[in-house]
Design a protein around this motif. Structure first.
Motif, PDB file in Angstrom:
ATOM      1  N   PRO A   1       0.805  -1.229   0.000  1.00  0.00           N
ATOM      2  CA  PRO A   1       0.000   0.000   0.000  1.00  0.00           C
ATOM      3  C   PRO A   1       0.836   1.276   0.000  1.00  0.00           C
ATOM      4  O   PRO A   1       0.452   2.267  -0.621  1.00  0.00           O
ATOM      5  CB  PRO A   1      -0.823  -0.128   1.291  1.00  0.00           C
ATOM      6  CG  PRO A   1      -0.922  -1.589   1.529  1.00  0.00           C
ATOM      7  CD  PRO A   1       0.380  -2.153   1.062  1.00  0.00           C
TER       8      PRO A   1
ATOM      9  N   ASP B   1      -6.048  -1.952  -0.539  1.00  0.00           N
ATOM     10  CA  ASP B   1      -6.914  -2.101  -1.717  1.00  0.00           C
ATOM     11  C   ASP B   1      -6.191  -2.967  -2.749  1.00  0.00           C
ATOM     12  O   ASP B   1      -5.641  -2.464  -3.745  1.00  0.00           O
ATOM     13  CB  ASP B   1      -7.254  -0.721  -2.284  1.00  0.00           C
ATOM     14  CG  ASP B   1      -8.320  -0.791  -3.373  1.00  0.00           C
ATOM     15  OD1 ASP B   1      -8.856  -1.902  -3.606  1.00  0.00           O
ATOM     16  OD2 ASP B   1      -8.608   0.244  -3.992  1.00  0.00           O
TER      17      ASP B   1
ATOM     18  N   SER C   1      -7.355  -5.164  -4.859  1.00  0.00           N
ATOM     19  CA  SER C   1      -8.005  -5.288  -6.176  1.00  0.00           C
ATOM     20  C   SER C   1      -7.538  -4.203  -7.141  1.00  0.00           C
ATOM     21  O   SER C   1      -7.317  -4.469  -8.329  1.00  0.00           O
ATOM     22  CB  SER C   1      -9.525  -5.230  -6.021  1.00  0.00           C
ATOM     23  OG  SER C   1      -9.923  -3.995  -5.442  1.00  0.00           O
ATOM     24  N   SER C   2      -7.355  -2.972  -6.630  1.00  0.00           N
ATOM     25  CA  SER C   2      -6.911  -1.887  -7.515  1.00  0.00           C
ATOM     26  C   SER C   2      -5.459  -2.067  -7.935  1.00  0.00           C
ATOM     27  O   SER C   2      -5.041  -1.550  -8.977  1.00  0.00           O
ATOM     28  CB  SER C   2      -7.096  -0.533  -6.839  1.00  0.00           C
ATOM     29  OG  SER C   2      -6.241  -0.414  -5.714  1.00  0.00           O
TER      30      SER C   2
END
Length: 308
Positions: free
Chosen positions: A114, A255, A257-258
């Motif tokens: 991240p 996140d 998936s992104s």
């Protein structure tokens, strides 16, 4: 004259009673913590500054009283303790600096993916991310923001002091240190179900969605609670869990998936995987007890105390 078996029976009864006192004390603390949020009647949402200030005052008071609960537990459970209640709860000076630095570093390693993701999306890249983190004006704005203070300061401090600092010492003599790491987060996870009341009152979603979100939050908070409980047991300090909690609140759930849809997908996925791998490699070395001195809570653990 007592028969030979009577001594062991008496010990078993005493251990059973101690466990009940432990569980009831933990439930009492959790009830007071969550209940203190609802003593203020208001139709305003939970993120309204006045609601935040009142609730922060309530949980700070409960946290301040938590050592008294631990002290009462020591008396009623008849536990022999050779250290102060504050030291037992992880508030001590010995090993403080490594206890503050290494667990936070370990958490940042876990969030490598991240962090790299955020830097890639910043127009100024890694330099821009570093400048934002060190910007004094930005920090001043944060300190004046009630939501930020709740999420980054009050919630981590009070929740870790109550659900880790107070509950783990009470659980350890009953369950042992390893089991306590997985039992204590259950109180923490269940305590977050109070958000169902808030969501239902505001009629934001249907009940099925609210329950689904609450279930996911229970899972996340329980897993996270096990991690900070592990940090507490390995370091004997509450400062590490507090800082890790604050950092995770600032980052939120990764996140992933992104990341798979990002133009730099390969580099991002690699950073996510490297973060998890490095976290697993460094987990025990960075929490080795030689860095932190004697662990007070381990002094009341029944043998074998493997985590200690």
């Amino acid at each position: 004259m007592l028969e030979p078996g009577h001594g062991s029976i008496r010990q078993e009864v005493h251990a059973h009673t101690r466990c009940w006192v432990c569980v009831l004390s933990c439930l009492l603390l959790a009830f007071f913590y969550v209940g203190s949020l609802y003593i203020w009647r208001s139709i305003l949402p939970r993120d309204h500054p006045s609601v935040i200030k009142r609730r922060c005052a309530s949980v700070l008071l409960v946290s301040a009283l938590s050592p008294a609960v631990v002290k009462a537990w020591i008396h009623w459970a008849d536990v022999r303790v050779d250290v102060s209640v504050w030291a037992l709860m992880g508030v001590r000076l010995e090993g403080f600096i490594p206890a503050a630095v290494f667990p936070l570093l370990l958490t940042m390693v876990l969030y490598l993916g991240p962090l790299v993701h955020s830097a890639m999306d910043n127009p100024k890249g890694f330099t821009g991310e570093l400048q934002s983190a060190l910007d004094v004006q930005s920090w001043r704005l944060c300190v004046g923001d009630a939501v930020w203070l709740r999420n980054q300061v009050v919630a981590p401090l009070t929740e870790e002091l109550v659900f880790r600092g107070a509950m783990l010492p009470m659980l350890v003599p009953c369950t042992g240190p390893t089991a306590a790491i997985f039992v204590a987060p259950l109180f923490f996870g269940v305590a977050h179900f109070h958000h169902i009341i808030e969501q239902q009152r505001l009629h934001k979603d249907c009940m099925s969605v609210i329950l689904l979100v609450a279930g996911m939050q229970f899972l996340y908070t329980t897993v996270f609670g096990a991690f900070t409980a592990f940090i507490f047991m390995r370091t004997g300090h509450v400062v590490g869990p507090v800082l890790c909690h604050s950092f995770c609140n600032s980052q939120g759930l990764p996140d992933i998936s992104s990341a798979f849809q990002h133009p730099e997908r390969s580099a991002l996925v690699f950073s996510y995987l490297m973060g998890v791998l490095l976290f697993l490699v460094l987990l025990f070395p960075l929490t080795d007890r030689f860095l932190y001195g004697a662990i007070p809570v381990c002094s009341i653990a029944p043998p074998p105390a493997s985590v200690c």
